[in-house]
Design a protein around this motif. Structure first.
Motif, PDB file in Angstrom:
ATOM      1  N   UNK B 233      44.129  40.674  56.691  1.00 38.61           N
ATOM      2  CA  UNK B 233      45.270  39.862  56.002  1.00 38.61           C
ATOM      3  C   UNK B 233      46.843  40.497  56.188  1.00 38.61           C
ATOM      4  N   UNK B 236      50.333  39.407  52.062  1.00 37.81           N
ATOM      5  CA  UNK B 236      51.820  40.030  51.312  1.00 37.81           C
ATOM      6  C   UNK B 236      51.983  40.958  51.655  1.00 37.81           C
ATOM      7  N   UNK B 237      51.550  41.634  52.812  1.00 36.64           N
ATOM      8  CA  UNK B 237      51.802  42.592  53.126  1.00 36.64           C
ATOM      9  C   UNK B 237      53.599  42.560  53.940  1.00 36.64           C
ATOM     10  N   UNK B 269      41.786  31.192  55.234  1.00 39.43           N
ATOM     11  CA  UNK B 269      40.493  29.634  54.802  1.00 39.43           C
ATOM     12  C   UNK B 269      41.887  29.040  53.686  1.00 39.43           C
ATOM     13  N   UNK B 270      41.237  28.151  53.577  1.00 41.78           N
ATOM     14  CA  UNK B 270      41.789  27.278  52.505  1.00 41.78           C
ATOM     15  C   UNK B 270      40.602  27.558  51.208  1.00 41.78           C
ATOM     16  N   UNK B 271      39.608  28.269  51.323  1.00 40.21           N
ATOM     17  CA  UNK B 271      39.082  29.172  49.702  1.00 40.21           C
ATOM     18  C   UNK B 271      39.382  30.237  49.594  1.00 40.21           C
ATOM     19  N   UNK B 272      40.323  31.057  50.249  1.00 35.35           N
ATOM     20  CA  UNK B 272      41.141  32.134  49.888  1.00 35.35           C
ATOM     21  C   UNK B 272      43.063  32.056  49.475  1.00 35.35           C
ATOM     22  N   UNK B 274      43.705  28.263  48.441  1.00 36.54           N
ATOM     23  CA  UNK B 274      43.450  28.159  46.581  1.00 36.54           C
ATOM     24  C   UNK B 274      43.157  28.732  45.633  1.00 36.54           C
ATOM     25  N   UNK B 275      43.950  29.448  45.283  1.00 39.88           N
ATOM     26  CA  UNK B 275      43.098  30.666  44.001  1.00 39.88           C
ATOM     27  C   UNK B 275      44.277  30.554  43.472  1.00 39.88           C
ATOM     28  N   UNK B 276      44.827  31.036  42.673  1.00 38.57           N
ATOM     29  CA  UNK B 276      46.012  31.024  41.436  1.00 38.57           C
ATOM     30  C   UNK B 276      46.379  32.657  42.062  1.00 38.57           C
ATOM     31  N   UNK B 277      46.008  33.650  42.331  1.00 36.88           N
ATOM     32  CA  UNK B 277      46.723  34.510  43.141  1.00 36.88           C
ATOM     33  C   UNK B 277      47.043  33.974  44.297  1.00 36.88           C
ATOM     34  N   UNK B 279      48.223  30.761  45.094  1.00 35.31           N
ATOM     35  CA  UNK B 279      49.399  29.910  45.034  1.00 35.31           C
ATOM     36  C   UNK B 279      51.306  30.301  44.556  1.00 35.31           C
TER      37      UNK B 279
END
Lengths: 628, 306
Positions: B233, B236-237, B269-272, B274-277, B279
Motif C-alpha cells: 500500500x 499512508x506513505x 479493499x473495504x476490509x482494510x 473500514x477499520x479504525x486505522x 478511518x
C-alpha cells in the motif's frame, strides 16, 4: 592376534569403518520452511557433515530439477526459487552422491497461491506442544486426534504457538518434541512458529532459531522486520503477523513500529495475528495478575484492533479458551463491559447463536483464542469473562478460510470438535455457504439417504431478500413444499414470526437446488428487515435422486457413483456427512459421523490412504442468491 | 537484540568471585519491598521446574548451576527472597560465577537504583567482557543516570559483541543518542542498522522521524521514495510524503501527493478501509487536503510526486 581376540578386532574395524556409511543418516526432517508463491526452503539435519542436494519436480519419479550447496554441513538449508505459484512439487534430499530421503508421494510441497487469491485454505495450529516424545503421550494424542478425526485433511501449512520443546528448548528436546513427533507432517507441510518462553531458556533461544527459518526481509510478504523473532507473511487472501511476547513490545519499540507499518501496508482480506503469551486467560496463566501479560495486552491490542485484525491465536496458558467478538477491552477482566466491549456476545456458531459478522460497514471485532493445550492441560479457574468457552482439555485448532468466510474448530484428542465458530465479512449480498447432500449405501449396498449435515444456518440481514437458492451435489426432490424449510428472523427483540406477518414460505426443487420463496396475500414478497435470518432445512421433506457409495472389491474402498456433475479430472469435494473413516481396522460406512471428505478424480475414496484420497480438496460451496 | 532480561543470560558463566559489597543491605530492603508487591499469579511451568530443580539439588547439592537456574525461576515468580538465597548459594559454591553480579544488577535497575547496578556491572564486565549482556545492562544504568556518552559507548559495545544483531540493538543505541541530543549520530546509527539488516521497517520509520524533526527534507523524501518503490500500500506513505513536502514549502507537490494518497486509499479493499486505522487515515487525508489547499508553493521544484 589370537582367535579369541579376532572377533573383537573385526568388530572394531567394522565400527571404525562405519562413519562413511553412517554419514548418510538424517537426524531431523526433511522439513519445509518459508513458503511463498515462488520459493520454499527445504531443511534437514544429518548426523555428520555432508554437502546438500534437493531434487524436485512434478511427480515423485520425475525430479528433474535440483538445487544444492557444496559446503559440508550438518544443518542443510536449501532455498528453492523460481517455482510456480499454487503448484505441487515432489522432492528428495541428500548429498550430491546419494539420495537420503524422498522419492515417494509423501515428500511433497505445494507453493503458496499469489497474495489475494481466493481459494479454500486449511491451517492446523498447535500450541505448547513441547511435550512430544516425553513419554506421556499427550502431544501425540493431540496429533492423532486430528489425524484420525473426520475433519482431517492435509493442511496448506501448520503453525506452532511457542513452547514447542519442553522444558528448556534444548537441541535434544527440540528434536524430540518437533522432529520425532511430527515427521510426516513436517515433510509435506510448511511449519511456521512463534517464540515461547521455554524456547528461550537455552542460549537465548539458539536451538529454536537454529531449527526454524523465518522471514526477516519480507521474503514471504509483509514488511521486513530484520529479525526472526517477529515477522509476517501472506498466504492466499490472508495476512499473518507473528509477534514476540517474550521480547520488548513497549510503545515505540522496534517491534511495535514494525507491526504498525506492516498492518498499514497490507490489503489482504483477512488478518490473523499470533504470538505466545495470551492477552486474556484464566487458565494456567492469569492475565489479570501477571504484570507482563497485563502490559502486553495494552501494547498489542489497541494497534491490532485498530487495523481490524480478525483472529488472534496464542498459547502459554495450557487450556482452550475462546472469546466472543471483542473490540476495545484492554483493562483487567473486572472492567469488561460486554455492552461496550463486545460486538457480538453470541457463540459465533451457525448452529447456535449465528456466525460473527463483520459486514455492517465496519471491519471491527476480533476473536481471541488461547490454544496452549496441545501438550498439556493444566487447569486454572477458566472463568475469564470475555470467553465463550474455557476448557481444560487437550486439543488443536483447525482454521478454514474460504473467501469471506473463516471457520475455526477446536479438535479434541478423540477427533471430536470441542468448539467451533465462524467469522463472516465482506459486502452483503450473495454469499457462499457450504451445504451438502449425499445418498449412500450401507454394507449391503442398499441405498440410504443421509440427512444434510448443516441443515441450519444463519444469514445476515439482507434488505429486500425475495428468494434463496440452496444447491446440492445431486438432484434433489422436495416432498412437502410447506415443511421443507423453516425461516426465522432474529432481531434484538427476539424472533421474527413470519406467519404473524402473513408471510408464507414455500420450497421447490429445480435439479440440484432448493428454491425458497416468500409470499403474502398480494403474491410474492420480500422478507422484512431483520438482523439475521435462519433457514432450517428439513431432511425428512427432502430426498436425493441419485448417488451411492458402493463396495469396490477391496475391503477398505468405496466407489461414489452417480454423482451429479464432475467426477473426473480434479475431483469433486463434498465435505458433508459421509462416513467416518477409521485410521485402522475395518472401514465401516455406517459409522456415520461428521466428515469433510474429498473424492479423487476417479471418484474413489480409499480408506487405506486418506492423504491421497483427500489431497485434491476443493470445498464445494453453495450460493445464496438474491434475485431481483 | 538487547538481552535486558536476566533469564537470557542465566546460562553464561563468569570468571570472578561474587562481591555483594555495600549495596547488600539496600538490596534486602528492595527485596522486602518488592515481595510486598509481588503478584499472586500462578506460573505453572515455573513451579514445575522449581520442583524438578529442587529434586535435582537434593541429588546434587553442590552444583551451582542448579541453584542459579532455580534462582531465575524464583525471580520470574517474583519470589525475591528465594531468588536471592539461591543466587547467593550459587555464588558460594562457585565464587567465579560472575553471572550473579549481573543478575543482582538487573534487580537494582528494575528497582530504579542504577548506581548500585553500576558497581556490580563494572566488576562483572571487567571479568566477563566478551558478551553483550553486561554492556546492555550497563547502558540501561547509564541511561537512567543520564550519562548519555557512557550509555552510547556501552551500546556500541553491545553491537560489537552481538554477531547477529536485531533491530533493537540499533534502535536502543539511537534512542540513547537522541536522549543525549546527538540526533545526527542517531541517524547514522539507524542508517548503519539499515545497511546491515536491510530495509527494516522499524529502523526506516525511526530514521524518517529523525529526518523530519531535523528538517532534512531532501533526505526524508529520498527515504520515503525508496519505501514507496517497494510493493504494498502507498496511501499512508504518500500522506507522510505530502506532510514532508508541505513542511519543505512545496505546497503544489504536497497537494498532488494528497490527491494520490486519496486515490490509493479509495482503491484499498473495504476490509482494510473500514477499520479504525482506516478511518483515521481518511480523516488525515481530509485534514491535509484542507491544509494544502490553503498553501501555495513557496518555491518551484523539479520533484514530481511519485
Amino acid at each position: 592376534m589370537t582367535l579369541r581376540t579376532f572377533p573383537a578386532t573385526l568388530a572394531f574395524l567394522v565400527i571404525a569403518a562405519l562413519p562413511s556409511v553412517h554419514a548418510q543418516s538424517i537426524t531431523r526432517g526433511p522439513y519445509l520452511q518459508m513458503l511463498s508463491p515462488n520459493a520454499i526452503t527445504v531443511r534437514w539435519q544429518t548426523d555428520v557433515a555432508t554437502d546438500s542436494r534437493v531434487q524436485y519436480g512434478g511427480a515423485p519419479d520425475t525430479l528433474a530439477s535440483n538445487a544444492g550447496d557444496g559446503a559440508s554441513v550438518i544443518e542443510h538449508d536449501i532455498r528453492l526459487t523460481g517455482l510456480t505459484p499454487d503448484t505441487t512439487y515432489h522432492y528428495s534430499v541428500g548429498t550430491s552422491a546419494t539420495m537420503l530421503a524422498g522419492g515417494d508421494d509423501t515428500f511433497r510441497f505445494k507453493t503458496a497461491p499469489l497474495p489475494g487469491t481466493i481459494q479454500p485454505v486449511r491451517i492446523w495450529v498447535l500450541g505448547d506442544s513441547g511435550t512430544g516424545g516425553d513419554g506421556t503421550g499427550r502431544a501425540e494424542s493431540v496429533r492423532d486426534g486430528y489425524y484420525n478425526s473426520t475433519f482431517y485433511q492435509d493442511p496448506d501449512f501448520w503453525m506452532m504457538l511457542g513452547d514447542n520443546a519442553y522444558t528448556n528448548g534444548t537441541e535434544a528436546e527440540t528434536t524430540r518434541a518437533i522432529f520425532q513427533t511430527h515427521p510426516m507432517m513436517l515433510r509435506k507441510c510448511t511449519l511456521w512458529s512463534t517464540l515461547g518462553n521455554h524456547d528461550t531458556y537455552t542460549s537465548r533461544g539458539e536451538p529454536y532459531f537454529n531449527a526454524f527459518n523465518l522471514p526477516e526481509n519480507a521474503e514471504c510478504g509483509g514488511q521486513a522486520s530484520g529479525t526472526e523473532r517477529y515477522y509476517s507473511f501472506d498466504y492466499a487472501n490472508i495476512h499473518f503477523i507473528c509477534l514476540d511476547s517474550e521480547g520488548n513490545h513497549a510503545d515505540g519499540s522496534p517491534q511495535l513500529e514494525w507491526a504498525k507499518r506492516d498492518l498499514e501496508n497490507t490489503i489482504q482480506q483477512w488478518i490473523i495475528a499470533f504470538w505466545h503469551a495470551p492477552p486474556y486467560s484464566r487458565g494456567s496463566h492469569n492475565t489479570d495478575t501477571e504484570p507482563g501479560l497485563v502490559q502486553q495486552r495494552l501494547d498489542f491490542l489497541p494497534l491490532l484492533e485498530s487495523h481490524g485484525v480478525d483472529l488472534v491465536l496464542c498459547g502459554h496458558s495450557h487450556c482452550y479458551e475462546r472469546s466472543m467478538l471483542l473490540n476495545g477491552h484492554y483493562g483487567l477482566s473486572s472492567t469488561f463491559d460486554p455492552n461496550t466491549m463486545a460486538l457480538d456476545t453470541g457463540d459465533g456458531s451457525e448452529t447456535g447463536d449465528g456466525a460473527y459478522q463483520k459486514t455492517e460497514g465496519s471491519n471491527n471485532g476480533t476473536v481471541y483464542v488461547v490454544g496452549g493445550n496441545s501438550g498439556k492441560a493444566s487447569g486454572g479457574s477458566l472463568d475469564h469473562p470475555v470467553m465463550i468457552t474455557s476448557q481444560n482439555k487437550l486439543g488443536s485448532l483447525i482454521i478454514d478460510v474460504n473467501n469471506s468466510r473463516l471457520d475455526v474448530h477446536e479438535i479434541g484428542t478423540d477427533g471430536v470438535p470441542l468448539d467451533n465458530f465462524t467469522l463472516l465479512k465482506g459486502p452483503l449480498g450473495p454469499r457462499l455457504i457450504p451445504m451438502g447432500w449425499y445418498s449412500v449405501s450401507d454394507h449391503a449396498g442398499t441405498p440410504r439417504a443421509l440427512p444434510i449435515l448443516d441443515h441450519t444456518f444463519i444469514e445476515p440481514r439482507q434488505a429486500g431478500l425475495r428468494r434463496v437458492e440452496i444447491s446440492f451435489f445431486e438432484s434433489v426432490l422436495v416432498g412437502n413444499p410447506a415443511t421443507a424449510v423453516a425461516v426465522t428472523g432474529i432481531n434484538a427483540a427476539g424472533p421474527v414470526d413470519l406467519s404473524s406477518l402473513g408471510i408464507t414460505v414455500t420450497a421447490s426443487a429445480i435439479d440440484d437446488r432448493v428454491v425458497v420463496e416468500f409470499s403474502n396475500d398480494s403474491g410474492p414478497c420480500a422478507l422484512p428487515d431483520a438482523a439475521k435470518w435462519r433457514f432450517t432445512l428439513n431432511p425428512a421433506a427432502l430426498s436425493g435422486t441419485s448417488g451411492a457409495i458402493l463396495p469396490n472389491g477391496a475391503a477398505n474402498s468405496r466407489v461414489i457413483t452417480s454423482l451429479a456433475g464432475d467426477t473426473t479430472g480434479t475431483g469433486r469435494c463434498t465435505g458433508i456427512d459421509l462416513n467416518r473413516i477409521a485410521n485402522s481396522g475395518p472401514f465401516n460406512p455406517l459409522d456415520a459421523d461428521h466428515l469433510r471428505a474429498d473424492i479423487t478424480g476417479d471418484g474413489v475414496i480409499d480408506a487405506t490412504d486418506r492423504a491421497a484420497a483427500w489431497a485434491n480438496r476443493a470445498t464445494r460451496t453453495d450460493t445464496l442468491t438474491q434475485p431481483d | 537484540m538487547i538481552p535486558m532480561q536476566t533469564e537470557r543470560v542465566a546460562h553464561r558463566r563468569g570468571t570472578a568471585p561474587h562481591q555483594p559489597g555495600r549495596a547488600g543491605w539496600r538490596l534486602v530492603v528492595f527485596l522486602l519491598w518488592a515481595a510486598a508487591l509481588a503478584p499472586v499469579g500462578a506460573h505453572e511451568d515455573n513451579f514445575v521446574e522449581i520442583r524438578q530443580l529442587t529434586a535435582n539439588i537434593a541429588a546434587s547439592p553442590d552444583n551451582p548451576r542448579l541453584y542459579l537456574r532455580r534462582a531465575e525461576m524464583q525471580r520470574l515468580l517474583r519470589h525475591w527472597h528465594a531468588a536471592e538465597a539461591d543466587y547467593r548459594r550459587a555464588a558460594e559454591l562457585d565464587p567465579k560465577l560472575a553471572l550473579v553480579d549481573l543478575a543482582f544488577a538487573t534487580l537494582w535497575n528494575d528497582a530504579g537504583q542504577p548506581e548500585q547496578a553500576l558497581v556490580l556491572l563494572d566488576g562483572y564486565l571487567s571479568r566477563s567482557p566478551a558478551g553483550p549482556e553486561g554492556y546492555a545492562e550497563r547502558a540501561r544504568s547509564n541511561r537512567m543516570l543520564k550519562r548519555w556518552a557512557a550509555a552510547a559507548a556501552d551500546c556500541a559495545e553491545v553491537l560489537k559483541h552481538t554477531p547477529d544483531p536485531d533491530p533493537e540493538v540499533f534502535a536502543a543505541w539511537a534512542a540513547v543518542l537522541i536522549d543525549g541530543g546527538e540526533r545526527a549520530q542517531a541517524l547514522e546509527v539507524l542508517n548503519r542498522g539499515i545497511a546491515r539488516l536491510g530495509r527494516v521497517a522499524s529502523l526506516a520509520m525511526k530514521a524518517l522521524d529523525l529526518e523530519e524533526s531535523m528538517a532534512l527534507h531532501d533526505a526524508a523524501l529520498q527515504r520515503i521514495g525508496a519505501m514507496l518503490a517497494a510493493p504494498g500500500r502507498k496511501d499512508s506513505l504518500l500522506l507522510r510524503k505530502a506532510g514532508i513536502l508541505l513542511a519543505a514549502g512545496r505546497g503544489d507537490e504536497a497537494r498532488a501527493c494528497v490527491v494520490l494518497a486519496r486515490q490509493q486509499f479509495n482503491a484499498v479493499p473495504e476490509a482494510r478501509r473500514l477499520t479504525a486505522a482506516g478511518r483515521q487515515l481518511a480523516a488525515k487525508i481530509d485534514r491535509l487536503e484542507t491544509q494544502t489547499a490553503k498553501t501555495t508553493s513557496t518555491q518551484n521544484t523539479n520533484h514530481p510526486p511519485q
